[in-house]
Design an enzyme around this catalytic site. Structure first.
Site, PDB file in Angstrom:
ATOM      1  N   ASP A  23      78.239  61.288  58.109  1.00 36.82           N
ATOM      2  CA  ASP A  23      77.742  60.169  57.306  1.00 36.82           C
ATOM      3  C   ASP A  23      78.207  58.852  57.915  1.00 36.82           C
ATOM      4  O   ASP A  23      79.256  58.780  58.560  1.00 36.82           O
ATOM      5  CB  ASP A  23      78.248  60.313  55.853  1.00 36.82           C
ATOM      6  CG  ASP A  23      77.437  59.470  54.879  1.00 36.82           C
ATOM      7  OD1 ASP A  23      76.324  59.025  55.246  1.00 36.82           O
ATOM      8  OD2 ASP A  23      77.912  59.253  53.752  1.00 36.82           O
ATOM      9  N   GLY A  26      73.928  54.741  59.274  1.00 41.65           N
ATOM     10  CA  GLY A  26      73.222  53.521  58.874  1.00 41.65           C
ATOM     11  C   GLY A  26      74.170  52.328  58.843  1.00 41.65           C
ATOM     12  O   GLY A  26      73.871  51.256  59.378  1.00 41.65           O
ATOM     13  N   ARG A  36      68.715  50.661  61.346  1.00 43.83           N
ATOM     14  CA  ARG A  36      69.404  51.908  60.985  1.00 43.83           C
ATOM     15  C   ARG A  36      69.164  53.041  61.986  1.00 43.83           C
ATOM     16  O   ARG A  36      70.059  53.851  62.253  1.00 43.83           O
ATOM     17  CB  ARG A  36      68.977  52.360  59.579  1.00 43.83           C
ATOM     18  CG  ARG A  36      69.494  51.464  58.462  1.00 43.83           C
ATOM     19  CD  ARG A  36      68.992  51.952  57.104  1.00 43.83           C
ATOM     20  NE  ARG A  36      69.372  53.335  56.876  1.00 43.83           N
ATOM     21  CZ  ARG A  36      70.544  53.733  56.361  1.00 43.83           C
ATOM     22  NH1 ARG A  36      71.439  52.828  56.008  1.00 43.83           N
ATOM     23  NH2 ARG A  36      70.800  55.001  56.198  1.00 43.83           N
ATOM     24  N   HIS A  40      71.341  56.211  63.876  1.00 40.88           N
ATOM     25  CA  HIS A  40      71.050  57.646  63.966  1.00 40.88           C
ATOM     26  C   HIS A  40      71.057  58.105  65.428  1.00 40.88           C
ATOM     27  O   HIS A  40      71.485  59.209  65.736  1.00 40.88           O
ATOM     28  CB  HIS A  40      69.713  57.966  63.298  1.00 40.88           C
ATOM     29  CG  HIS A  40      69.740  57.755  61.811  1.00 40.88           C
ATOM     30  ND1 HIS A  40      70.689  58.346  61.002  1.00 40.88           N
ATOM     31  CD2 HIS A  40      68.972  57.001  60.985  1.00 40.88           C
ATOM     32  CE1 HIS A  40      70.489  57.968  59.743  1.00 40.88           C
ATOM     33  NE2 HIS A  40      69.463  57.141  59.707  1.00 40.88           N
ATOM     34  N   GLU A  70      67.571  65.844  49.819  1.00 35.56           N
ATOM     35  CA  GLU A  70      67.452  64.567  49.098  1.00 35.56           C
ATOM     36  C   GLU A  70      67.138  63.397  50.043  1.00 35.56           C
ATOM     37  O   GLU A  70      66.723  62.328  49.594  1.00 35.56           O
ATOM     38  CB  GLU A  70      68.748  64.253  48.336  1.00 35.56           C
ATOM     39  CG  GLU A  70      68.974  65.111  47.107  1.00 35.56           C
ATOM     40  CD  GLU A  70      69.277  66.572  47.431  1.00 35.56           C
ATOM     41  OE1 GLU A  70      69.998  66.831  48.417  1.00 35.56           O
ATOM     42  OE2 GLU A  70      68.765  67.456  46.715  1.00 35.56           O
ATOM     43  N   LEU A 134      80.375  80.108  70.532  1.00 35.48           N
ATOM     44  CA  LEU A 134      80.387  79.333  69.284  1.00 35.48           C
ATOM     45  C   LEU A 134      79.060  79.489  68.526  1.00 35.48           C
ATOM     46  O   LEU A 134      77.996  79.454  69.137  1.00 35.48           O
ATOM     47  CB  LEU A 134      80.577  77.855  69.637  1.00 35.48           C
ATOM     48  CG  LEU A 134      80.497  76.864  68.472  1.00 35.48           C
ATOM     49  CD1 LEU A 134      81.845  76.763  67.778  1.00 35.48           C
ATOM     50  CD2 LEU A 134      80.062  75.486  68.954  1.00 35.48           C
ATOM     51  N   ARG A 187      84.186  65.069  55.995  1.00 39.19           N
ATOM     52  CA  ARG A 187      83.127  64.098  55.728  1.00 39.19           C
ATOM     53  C   ARG A 187      83.520  62.754  56.298  1.00 39.19           C
ATOM     54  O   ARG A 187      84.565  62.199  55.935  1.00 39.19           O
ATOM     55  CB  ARG A 187      82.824  63.951  54.232  1.00 39.19           C
ATOM     56  CG  ARG A 187      81.693  62.938  54.004  1.00 39.19           C
ATOM     57  CD  ARG A 187      81.160  62.901  52.600  1.00 39.19           C
ATOM     58  NE  ARG A 187      79.990  62.019  52.555  1.00 39.19           N
ATOM     59  CZ  ARG A 187      78.945  62.187  51.759  1.00 39.19           C
ATOM     60  NH1 ARG A 187      78.904  63.204  50.927  1.00 39.19           N
ATOM     61  NH2 ARG A 187      77.925  61.345  51.792  1.00 39.19           N
ATOM     62  N   SER A 195      77.530  65.952  48.236  1.00 34.13           N
ATOM     63  CA  SER A 195      76.099  65.691  48.465  1.00 34.13           C
ATOM     64  C   SER A 195      75.293  66.964  48.756  1.00 34.13           C
ATOM     65  O   SER A 195      74.466  66.977  49.683  1.00 34.13           O
ATOM     66  CB  SER A 195      75.922  64.648  49.578  1.00 34.13           C
ATOM     67  OG  SER A 195      76.610  63.458  49.285  1.00 34.13           O
TER      68      SER A 195
HETATM   69  C1  IPE Z   1      74.828  63.324  53.001  1.00 34.15           C
HETATM   70  O1  IPE Z   1      74.694  61.984  53.359  1.00 34.15           O
HETATM   71  C2  IPE Z   1      73.764  64.146  53.640  1.00 34.15           C
HETATM   72  C3  IPE Z   1      73.893  64.294  55.080  1.00 34.15           C
HETATM   73  C4  IPE Z   1      74.896  63.912  55.801  1.00 34.15           C
HETATM   74  C5  IPE Z   1      72.789  64.958  55.710  1.00 34.15           C
HETATM   75  P1  IPE Z   1      73.927  60.975  52.405  1.00 34.15           P
HETATM   76  O2  IPE Z   1      74.117  59.630  52.997  1.00 34.15           O
HETATM   77  O3  IPE Z   1      72.532  61.427  52.198  1.00 34.15           O
HETATM   78  O4  IPE Z   1      74.721  61.157  51.035  1.00 34.15           O
HETATM   79  P2  IPE Z   1      74.759  60.289  49.714  1.00 34.15           P
HETATM   80  O5  IPE Z   1      73.350  59.915  49.366  1.00 34.15           O
HETATM   81  O6  IPE Z   1      75.577  59.071  50.032  1.00 34.15           O
HETATM   82  O7  IPE Z   1      75.425  61.170  48.707  1.00 34.15           O
HETATM   83  C1  IPE Z   2      74.086  60.051  57.810  1.00 37.32           C
HETATM   84  O1  IPE Z   2      74.110  58.668  57.901  1.00 37.32           O
HETATM   85  C2  IPE Z   2      72.807  60.644  58.317  1.00 37.32           C
HETATM   86  C3  IPE Z   2      71.933  61.150  57.257  1.00 37.32           C
HETATM   87  C4  IPE Z   2      72.256  61.314  56.020  1.00 37.32           C
HETATM   88  C5  IPE Z   2      70.571  61.477  57.646  1.00 37.32           C
HETATM   89  P1  IPE Z   2      73.471  57.733  56.793  1.00 37.32           P
HETATM   90  O2  IPE Z   2      72.090  57.381  57.230  1.00 37.32           O
HETATM   91  O3  IPE Z   2      73.578  58.312  55.446  1.00 37.32           O
HETATM   92  O4  IPE Z   2      74.397  56.463  56.927  1.00 37.32           O
HETATM   93  P2  IPE Z   2      74.862  55.495  55.767  1.00 37.32           P
HETATM   94  O5  IPE Z   2      75.541  56.329  54.730  1.00 37.32           O
HETATM   95  O6  IPE Z   2      73.622  54.824  55.235  1.00 37.32           O
HETATM   96  O7  IPE Z   2      75.776  54.556  56.451  1.00 37.32           O
HETATM   97 MG    MG Z   3      74.955  58.129  53.947  1.00 39.90          MG
END
Ligand code: IPE
Ligand code: IPE
Ligand code: MG
Length: 239
Positions: A23, A26, A36, A40, A70, A134, A187, A195
């Site tokens: 996570d 973005g 964003r 990625h 989600e 692995l 995490r 999540s």
């Molecule tokens: C959790 O990240 C899902 C993944 C890493 C794929 P999110 O960014 O979607 O989680 P929330 O919305 O903050 O709970």
């Molecule tokens: C995790 O990074 C990747 C996915 C959930 C796809 P995020 O895109 O959720 O990054 P933040 O949480 O917005 O920083």
């Molecule tokens: Mg996120």
């Protein structure tokens, strides 16, 4: 004389199965004034080195949560962009990963993903199915509740007798069939939640949360997580 053990030497027991909720992609981009999707891309680049390091640390199973059921709620261009980044990663790295003996698995629903991506994922899983190194599982279009519902649906379709249902049998119907439960869940990105990740498999997992954003998550951060895990006493309800 006190021996100054290096951090790696202090890691006395290594988890068999590490799950990572990646996570913060973005926010990593936004902090740099970038779109964003650049976050990625940076996040995707970090997968190889982190997984290779965990493999070097003798971890046997790594499961990476990269797209949840989600995450479809996000703007369409971000969702499409994430799919296209994954497609490129698989197509460009598959042969090398296969030669290293890594076995790739997909956890989640293929259904709903673009057909080309489905084909790449299926090919990657099939091409590496007999590898014995692995096990690297990609949780993509994955949801823990969906996984349980998919299992229930299959159990009912196969008309399994109620008296035959137990935890061992149920696990055979999950995406993670044949894999040990996750020992350590890391995490990144500062949020303190699950999540919808590995709902069934995480009931006795240890958790490690860090504020480090995924694209910045380094070998040192892996060491810190493993060190924290190593210092814990797991009881599984016993004494
Ligand atoms: C959790 O990240 C899902 C993944 C890493 C794929 P999110 O960014 O979607 O989680 P929330 O919305 O903050 O709970
Ligand atoms: C995790 O990074 C990747 C996915 C959930 C796809 P995020 O895109 O959720 O990054 P933040 O949480 O917005 O920083
Ligand atoms: Mg996120």
């Amino acid at each position: 004389m006190a021996v100054d053990l290096s951090r790696e030497d202090k890691i006395t027991h290594v988890p068999t199965h590490v799950g990572i909720i990646l996570d913060g992609n973005g926010r990593w981009a936004q902090r740099r004034g970038l779109p964003r999707l650049r976050g990625h891309e940076a996040g995707a680049k970090n997968i190889g080195p982190v997984v290779a390091y965990l493999e070097q640390c003798q971890v046997k199973y790594v499961t990476l949560y990269a797209f949840s059921t989600e995450n479809w709620k996000r703007p369409e261009d971000e969702v499409r962009g994430i799919f296209s980044i994954l497609q490129k990663v698989i197509d460009s790295r598959l042969d090398e990963v296969c030669q290293r003996g890594v076995r790739l698995r997909h956890l989640g629903r293929l259904q709903g993903l673009p057909e080309r991506l489905q084909a790449s994922i299926t090919k990657a899983v099939e091409q590496t199915a007999d590898n014995t190194g692995l096990t690297f599982s990609l949780a993509f279009n994955y949801g823990g509740r969906t996984e349980i519902l998919d299992a229930v649906r299959r159990i009912m379709t196969e008309a399994v007798k109620p008296q035959d249902i137990n935890e061992e049998l149920f696990h055979k119907y999950l995406y993670t069939s044949g894999m040990p439960d996750v020992d350590l869940i890391i995490r990144t990105g500062a949020e303190l939640r699950i999540s919808n990740f590995l709902t069934w498999q995480s009931v006795y997992s240890e958790f490690y949360f860090t504020e480090v954003l995924w694209p910045d998550f380094s070998r040192d951060d892996v060491d810190e997580a493993l060190l924290s895990y190593s210092s814990r006493q797991r009881r599984f309800g016993g004494l």
